[in-house]
Design a protein around this motif. Structure first.
Motif, PDB file in Angstrom:
ATOM      1  N   PRO A   3      33.781  48.269  96.484  1.00 61.50           N
ATOM      2  CA  PRO A   3      34.829  49.133  95.922  1.00 61.50           C
ATOM      3  C   PRO A   3      35.369  48.546  94.617  1.00 61.50           C
ATOM      4  CG  PRO A   3      35.665  47.979  97.854  1.00 61.50           C
ATOM      5  CD  PRO A   3      34.217  47.644  97.737  1.00 61.50           C
ATOM      6  N   ILE A   4      35.770  49.462  93.684  1.00 58.90           N
ATOM      7  CA  ILE A   4      36.313  49.035  92.386  1.00 58.90           C
ATOM      8  C   ILE A   4      37.755  48.600  92.579  1.00 58.90           C
ATOM      9  CG2 ILE A   4      36.891  49.779  90.055  1.00 58.90           C
ATOM     10  CD1 ILE A   4      34.599  51.706  90.171  1.00 58.90           C
ATOM     11  N   ASN A   5      38.067  47.505  91.994  1.00 62.86           N
ATOM     12  CA  ASN A   5      39.405  46.935  92.072  1.00 62.86           C
ATOM     13  C   ASN A   5      40.394  47.846  91.325  1.00 62.86           C
ATOM     14  OD1 ASN A   5      41.646  45.320  92.123  1.00 62.86           O
ATOM     15  ND2 ASN A   5      40.606  43.511  91.327  1.00 62.86           N
ATOM     16  N   THR A   6      41.593  48.034  91.860  1.00 62.07           N
ATOM     17  CA  THR A   6      42.590  48.899  91.212  1.00 62.07           C
ATOM     18  C   THR A   6      43.020  48.347  89.866  1.00 62.07           C
ATOM     19  OG1 THR A   6      44.361  47.810  92.435  1.00 62.07           O
ATOM     20  CG2 THR A   6      43.475  49.856  93.359  1.00 62.07           C
ATOM     21  N   ASP A   7      43.024  47.027  89.700  1.00 57.81           N
ATOM     22  CA  ASP A   7      43.347  46.430  88.405  1.00 57.81           C
ATOM     23  C   ASP A   7      42.285  46.792  87.379  1.00 57.81           C
ATOM     24  OD1 ASP A   7      45.634  45.277  89.402  1.00 57.81           O
ATOM     25  OD2 ASP A   7      44.686  43.341  89.835  1.00 57.81           O
ATOM     26  N   THR A   8      41.043  46.802  87.784  1.00 52.82           N
ATOM     27  CA  THR A   8      39.942  47.151  86.896  1.00 52.82           C
ATOM     28  C   THR A   8      40.032  48.622  86.498  1.00 52.82           C
ATOM     29  OG1 THR A   8      38.583  45.526  88.045  1.00 52.82           O
ATOM     30  CG2 THR A   8      37.456  47.083  86.612  1.00 52.82           C
ATOM     31  N   GLU A   9      40.367  49.475  87.454  1.00 51.69           N
ATOM     32  CA  GLU A   9      40.528  50.906  87.142  1.00 51.69           C
ATOM     33  C   GLU A   9      41.646  51.110  86.122  1.00 51.69           C
ATOM     34  OE1 GLU A   9      41.258  53.083  90.712  1.00 51.69           O
ATOM     35  OE2 GLU A   9      39.222  52.803  91.459  1.00 51.69           O
ATOM     36  N   GLU A  10      42.731  50.392  86.287  1.00 51.65           N
ATOM     37  CA  GLU A  10      43.868  50.509  85.358  1.00 51.65           C
ATOM     38  C   GLU A  10      43.476  50.019  83.967  1.00 51.65           C
ATOM     39  OE1 GLU A  10      47.377  51.982  84.433  1.00 51.65           O
ATOM     40  OE2 GLU A  10      46.590  52.020  86.478  1.00 51.65           O
ATOM     41  N   GLU A  11      42.715  48.950  83.878  1.00 59.73           N
ATOM     42  CA  GLU A  11      42.255  48.429  82.592  1.00 59.73           C
ATOM     43  C   GLU A  11      41.327  49.422  81.917  1.00 59.73           C
ATOM     44  OE1 GLU A  11      40.623  44.498  82.818  1.00 59.73           O
ATOM     45  OE2 GLU A  11      42.282  43.796  84.063  1.00 59.73           O
ATOM     46  N   ILE A  12      40.470  50.074  82.661  1.00 60.07           N
ATOM     47  CA  ILE A  12      39.568  51.083  82.110  1.00 60.07           C
ATOM     48  C   ILE A  12      40.370  52.256  81.556  1.00 60.07           C
ATOM     49  CG2 ILE A  12      37.788  52.775  82.720  1.00 60.07           C
ATOM     50  CD1 ILE A  12      36.673  50.678  84.682  1.00 60.07           C
ATOM     51  N   LYS A  13      41.388  52.705  82.285  1.00 63.20           N
ATOM     52  CA  LYS A  13      42.233  53.796  81.812  1.00 63.20           C
ATOM     53  C   LYS A  13      42.956  53.418  80.519  1.00 63.20           C
ATOM     54  CE  LYS A  13      43.148  55.999  86.271  1.00 63.20           C
ATOM     55  NZ  LYS A  13      44.181  56.323  87.267  1.00 63.20           N
ATOM     56  N   LYS A  14      43.480  52.190  80.451  1.00 65.86           N
ATOM     57  CA  LYS A  14      44.165  51.732  79.243  1.00 65.86           C
ATOM     58  C   LYS A  14      43.210  51.676  78.059  1.00 65.86           C
ATOM     59  CE  LYS A  14      47.834  48.975  81.348  1.00 65.86           C
ATOM     60  NZ  LYS A  14      48.389  47.616  81.507  1.00 65.86           N
TER      61      LYS A  14
END
Length: 135
Positions: A3-14
């Motif tokens: 599973p993708i880490n939520t911190d990584t998802e947030e960094e991708i969105k930023k």
């Protein structure tokens, strides 16, 4: 599958938001430069040609001199008159204050030390100017 880490998802969105902001600036910058280029090329009075000096008249207090020039752009256009304000008591570069098409003569009259009439156009100097393309 991990599973993708939520911190990584947030960094991708930023990163996507930053990229979108940068991409949006390019068209805005282009339009701004285009608008300035059109103004500079067609409406800025500081680039008008001056050719033959018609007359020069000093203000009553000697602070200003208005010089009128006859401009001829060639056989397919009419003559134009350019009025240039010179500062006699202050070290400033001359300012174009009058530009009118289809004129060959310049009648300059000072009403008071800060008001001049050029071919019927009353101007408060040094702030006002007349340009037939804008009026």
């Amino acid at each position: 599958m991990k599973p993708i880490n939520t911190d990584t998802e947030e960094e991708i969105k930023k990163a996507k938001r930053r990229a979108l902001a940068v991409l949006a600036l390019f068209p805005l910058s282009f339009l701004t430069l285009l608008a300035y280029g059109i103004y500079w090329g067609f409406f800025d009075m500081s680039h008008l040609p001056k050719q033959e000096l018609l007359t020069a008249v000093d203000s009553p207090d000697g602070a200003y001199t208005v010089k009128a020039y006859l401009c001829n752009a060639g056989a397919t256009t009419a003559y134009a008159v350019l009025g240039e304000l010179h500062f006699n008591k202050v070290n400033k570069k001359p300012k174009n204050i009058y530009w009118n098409y289809r004129e060959e003569h310049a009648k300059i009259e000072w009403i008071d030390p800060d008001t001049v009439v050029i071919n019927g156009q009353r101007l408060k100097v040094p702030g006002q100017s007349y340009d037939y393309r804008k009026n």
